[in-house]
Design a protein around this motif. Structure first.
Motif, PDB file in Angstrom:
ATOM      1  N   VAL A  48       0.873  -1.173   0.000  1.00 32.90           N
ATOM      2  CA  VAL A  48       0.000   0.000   0.000  1.00 32.90           C
ATOM      3  C   VAL A  48       0.915   1.229   0.000  1.00 32.90           C
ATOM      4  N   PRO A  49       1.097   1.898  -1.161  1.00 38.18           N
ATOM      5  CA  PRO A  49       2.110   2.938  -1.281  1.00 38.18           C
ATOM      6  C   PRO A  49       1.688   4.321  -0.820  1.00 38.18           C
ATOM      7  N   HIS A  50       0.390   4.546  -0.633  1.00 37.95           N
ATOM      8  CA  HIS A  50      -0.069   5.890  -0.261  1.00 37.95           C
ATOM      9  C   HIS A  50      -1.484   5.812   0.299  1.00 37.95           C
ATOM     10  N   GLY A  51      -1.950   6.932   0.820  1.00 34.88           N
ATOM     11  CA  GLY A  51      -3.306   7.005   1.354  1.00 34.88           C
ATOM     12  C   GLY A  51      -4.313   7.382   0.283  1.00 34.88           C
ATOM     13  N   CYS A  52      -5.412   8.030   0.690  1.00 33.53           N
ATOM     14  CA  CYS A  52      -6.463   8.435  -0.235  1.00 33.53           C
ATOM     15  C   CYS A  52      -6.494   9.960  -0.299  1.00 33.53           C
ATOM     16  N   ASP A  53      -5.978  10.514  -1.392  1.00 33.58           N
ATOM     17  CA  ASP A  53      -5.972  11.974  -1.558  1.00 33.58           C
ATOM     18  C   ASP A  53      -5.326  12.671  -0.356  1.00 33.58           C
ATOM     19  N   GLY A  54      -4.218  12.098   0.111  1.00 31.75           N
ATOM     20  CA  GLY A  54      -3.498  12.710   1.216  1.00 31.75           C
ATOM     21  C   GLY A  54      -3.929  12.257   2.589  1.00 31.75           C
ATOM     22  N   LYS A  55      -5.034  11.520   2.684  1.00 28.02           N
ATOM     23  CA  LYS A  55      -5.535  11.067   3.981  1.00 28.02           C
ATOM     24  C   LYS A  55      -4.885   9.741   4.383  1.00 28.02           C
ATOM     25  N   ALA A  56      -4.766   9.522   5.671  1.00 27.05           N
ATOM     26  CA  ALA A  56      -4.168   8.290   6.193  1.00 27.05           C
ATOM     27  C   ALA A  56      -5.092   7.100   5.955  1.00 27.05           C
ATOM     28  N   THR A  57      -4.493   5.957   5.644  1.00 22.27           N
ATOM     29  CA  THR A  57      -5.252   4.711   5.480  1.00 22.27           C
ATOM     30  C   THR A  57      -5.628   4.156   6.845  1.00 22.27           C
ATOM     31  N   SER A 135      -4.120 -15.560 -14.128  1.00 30.11           N
ATOM     32  CA  SER A 135      -3.878 -14.468 -13.189  1.00 30.11           C
ATOM     33  C   SER A 135      -5.026 -14.400 -12.189  1.00 30.11           C
ATOM     34  N   LEU A 136      -4.703 -14.463 -10.915  1.00 27.23           N
ATOM     35  CA  LEU A 136      -5.706 -14.373  -9.855  1.00 27.23           C
ATOM     36  C   LEU A 136      -5.816 -12.922  -9.400  1.00 27.23           C
ATOM     37  N   ALA A 137      -7.035 -12.401  -9.401  1.00 31.20           N
ATOM     38  CA  ALA A 137      -7.277 -11.018  -8.985  1.00 31.20           C
ATOM     39  C   ALA A 137      -7.725 -10.973  -7.536  1.00 31.20           C
ATOM     40  N   PHE A 138      -7.140 -10.041  -6.756  1.00 38.24           N
ATOM     41  CA  PHE A 138      -7.459  -9.841  -5.349  1.00 38.24           C
ATOM     42  C   PHE A 138      -8.020  -8.422  -5.176  1.00 38.24           C
ATOM     43  N   PRO A 139      -9.332  -8.216  -5.373  1.00 36.58           N
ATOM     44  CA  PRO A 139      -9.896  -6.864  -5.218  1.00 36.58           C
ATOM     45  C   PRO A 139      -9.639  -6.311  -3.819  1.00 36.58           C
ATOM     46  N   VAL A 140      -9.175  -5.073  -3.759  1.00 37.23           N
ATOM     47  CA  VAL A 140      -8.824  -4.425  -2.494  1.00 37.23           C
ATOM     48  C   VAL A 140      -9.650  -3.164  -2.324  1.00 37.23           C
ATOM     49  N   THR A 141     -10.179  -2.963  -1.128  1.00 30.95           N
ATOM     50  CA  THR A 141     -10.835  -1.714  -0.763  1.00 30.95           C
ATOM     51  C   THR A 141      -9.972  -1.017   0.276  1.00 30.95           C
ATOM     52  N   GLN A 142      -9.532   0.183  -0.041  1.00 33.03           N
ATOM     53  CA  GLN A 142      -8.688   0.982   0.844  1.00 33.03           C
ATOM     54  C   GLN A 142      -9.525   2.115   1.422  1.00 33.03           C
ATOM     55  N   MET A 143      -9.611   2.177   2.744  1.00 29.45           N
ATOM     56  CA  MET A 143     -10.425   3.186   3.406  1.00 29.45           C
ATOM     57  C   MET A 143      -9.546   4.163   4.168  1.00 29.45           C
ATOM     58  N   CYS A 144      -9.867   5.439   4.019  1.00 32.66           N
ATOM     59  CA  CYS A 144      -9.158   6.510   4.716  1.00 32.66           C
ATOM     60  C   CYS A 144     -10.213   7.366   5.410  1.00 32.66           C
ATOM     61  N   GLY A 145     -10.676   6.893   6.570  1.00 31.76           N
ATOM     62  CA  GLY A 145     -11.794   7.563   7.229  1.00 31.76           C
ATOM     63  C   GLY A 145     -13.044   7.394   6.386  1.00 31.76           C
ATOM     64  N   ASP A 146     -13.641   8.515   5.948  1.00 31.43           N
ATOM     65  CA  ASP A 146     -14.856   8.439   5.139  1.00 31.43           C
ATOM     66  C   ASP A 146     -14.559   8.416   3.642  1.00 31.43           C
ATOM     67  N   THR A 147     -13.291   8.359   3.263  1.00 27.67           N
ATOM     68  CA  THR A 147     -12.897   8.271   1.855  1.00 27.67           C
ATOM     69  C   THR A 147     -12.560   6.826   1.517  1.00 27.67           C
ATOM     70  N   VAL A 148     -13.127   6.334   0.412  1.00 27.33           N
ATOM     71  CA  VAL A 148     -12.943   4.934   0.029  1.00 27.33           C
ATOM     72  C   VAL A 148     -12.382   4.858  -1.387  1.00 27.33           C
ATOM     73  N   THR A 149     -11.341   4.061  -1.553  1.00 26.13           N
ATOM     74  CA  THR A 149     -10.763   3.802  -2.868  1.00 26.13           C
ATOM     75  C   THR A 149     -10.824   2.309  -3.135  1.00 26.13           C
ATOM     76  N   ALA A 150     -11.419   1.932  -4.283  1.00 28.39           N
ATOM     77  CA  ALA A 150     -11.543   0.518  -4.638  1.00 28.39           C
ATOM     78  C   ALA A 150     -10.536   0.175  -5.730  1.00 28.39           C
TER      79      ALA A 150
END
Length: 330
Positions: A48-57, A135-150
């Motif tokens: 996980v290289p970064h947060g969501c738009d600057g927010k912490a994961t 190729s096996l896909a592992f869908p990831v949901t990254q949450m940064c408080g109320d910000t969600v990146t899929a």
């Protein structure tokens, strides 16, 4: 010179630029190792290289594909762990046992990974019944408080994944050799239905307390987390409490509890310790209460011993030696 400080250490601008360049090379969530051999047990390491738009994961959720089975996540200090179980589409062989259900989603929750930093999240599992070239896909949901990146997009067959805005992490399955064995039981975890280990270790008495059956499980090479277990019997008429545990072989020892409800397994740290009621016996065992050794200096090997110091509220400090059994706890 511009600096950034963390955990008591100071890094110069050059080091910061290096770290930024490393993370920027992979702007999306991806695997550290992108290939896995057929019918092999692996440590799938998500970056996980970064947060969501600057927010912490604050939370990372990973859905596991069919063909990645017997999964066991690595706990992370400062994060709560949830494991969701469900049915596989097929039946898989686990050392002669036919297994139809298992872990289908892993969630690391209530953490705090700053956008300034990079971290990994590890799941042990077996690639089983998958053809080479798949190729096996592992869908990831990254949450940064109320910000969600899929991170869940998968290119169509023959398509280019590089054109996707939010690609799911992929593991490419390659042809592998049959080594005749697998290390498929993570130390300290018992989420595949395996039974608890037989007691090992010497009995130690401290006041009214009797501590017995101490053991740890062997760890995989490079695995920084281990599990420890024992039984405490309070023969007195006064309650006591296990407050903390230390060991010279790890940076930190935490007391954890695992609980399964509605097919969701939750593991949490017991910061207030464990109550040892008068006249009662408390067991630390796989799948329940246990010790979690963090930042282990050298992975536990079968036949070794692990020294620990238990601190009780009334009985005080007690030294105990855990015997290291196999990864299966035998």
């Amino acid at each position: 010179m511009k600096t950034i400080k963390t955990y008591g250490k100071t890094f110069g601008l050059a080091a910061l630029l290096y770290a930024t360049a490393f993370a920027g090379a992979e702007a999306h969530v991806s695997f550290l190792d992108r290939e896995a051999k057929q019918d092999s047990t692996i440590l799938a390491t998500l970056q996980v290289p970064h947060g969501c738009d600057g927010k912490a994961t604050t939370e990372v959720r990973v859905k596991l594909p069919e063909g990645f089975v017997f999964a066991k996540p690595q706990p992370k200090a400062g994060w709560e762990l949830e494991v969701v179980k469900g049915d596989y589409q097929k039946t898989y062989d686990n050392h002669g046992d036919k297994v139809k259900t298992g872990v289908i989603e892993v969630r690391w929750k209530n953490g705090n990974l700053s956008d300034d930093f990079y971290d990994t999240f590890v799941i042990q599992g077996k690639v089983s019944g998958v053809e080479a070239g798949t190729s096996l896909a592992f869908p990831v949901t990254q949450m940064c408080g109320d910000t969600v990146t899929a991170w869940d997009q998968v290119a169509a067959e023959g398509g280019d994944a590089h054109g996707l805005k939010s690609p799911a992490p992929l593991l490419k399955v390659v042809a592998g050799e049959d080594h005749g064995h697998d290390h498929d039981d993570m130390a300290g975890m018992n989420m595949s239905g395996m039974g608890a280990a037989a007691p090992a270790g010497e009995t130690v008495k401290a006041g009214d307390l009797e501590i017995s059956g101490g053991f740890a499980k062997a760890m995989l090479p490079g695995q920084p987390v281990g599990g420890g277990f024992f039984t405490v019997k309070n023969n007195g008429k006064t309650d006591d409490r296990l407050l903390s545990v230390t060991s010279p072989v790890s940076g930190e020892v935490q007391i954890h509890e695992m609980e399964t409800k509605d097919n969701v397994m939750r593991m949490r740290q017991l910061k207030d310790g464990i109550a040892i009621a008068a006249g009662e016996t408390v067991k630390l065992e796989p799948g329940n209460l246990h010790l979690m050794f963090q930042k282990v200096k050298t992975p536990f090997k079968q036949g070794d011993t692990v020294p620990v110091t238990l601190t009780f509220e009334k009985a005080g400090k007690v030294d105990l030696v855990l015997q290291v059994l196999s990864a299966q706890g035998k």
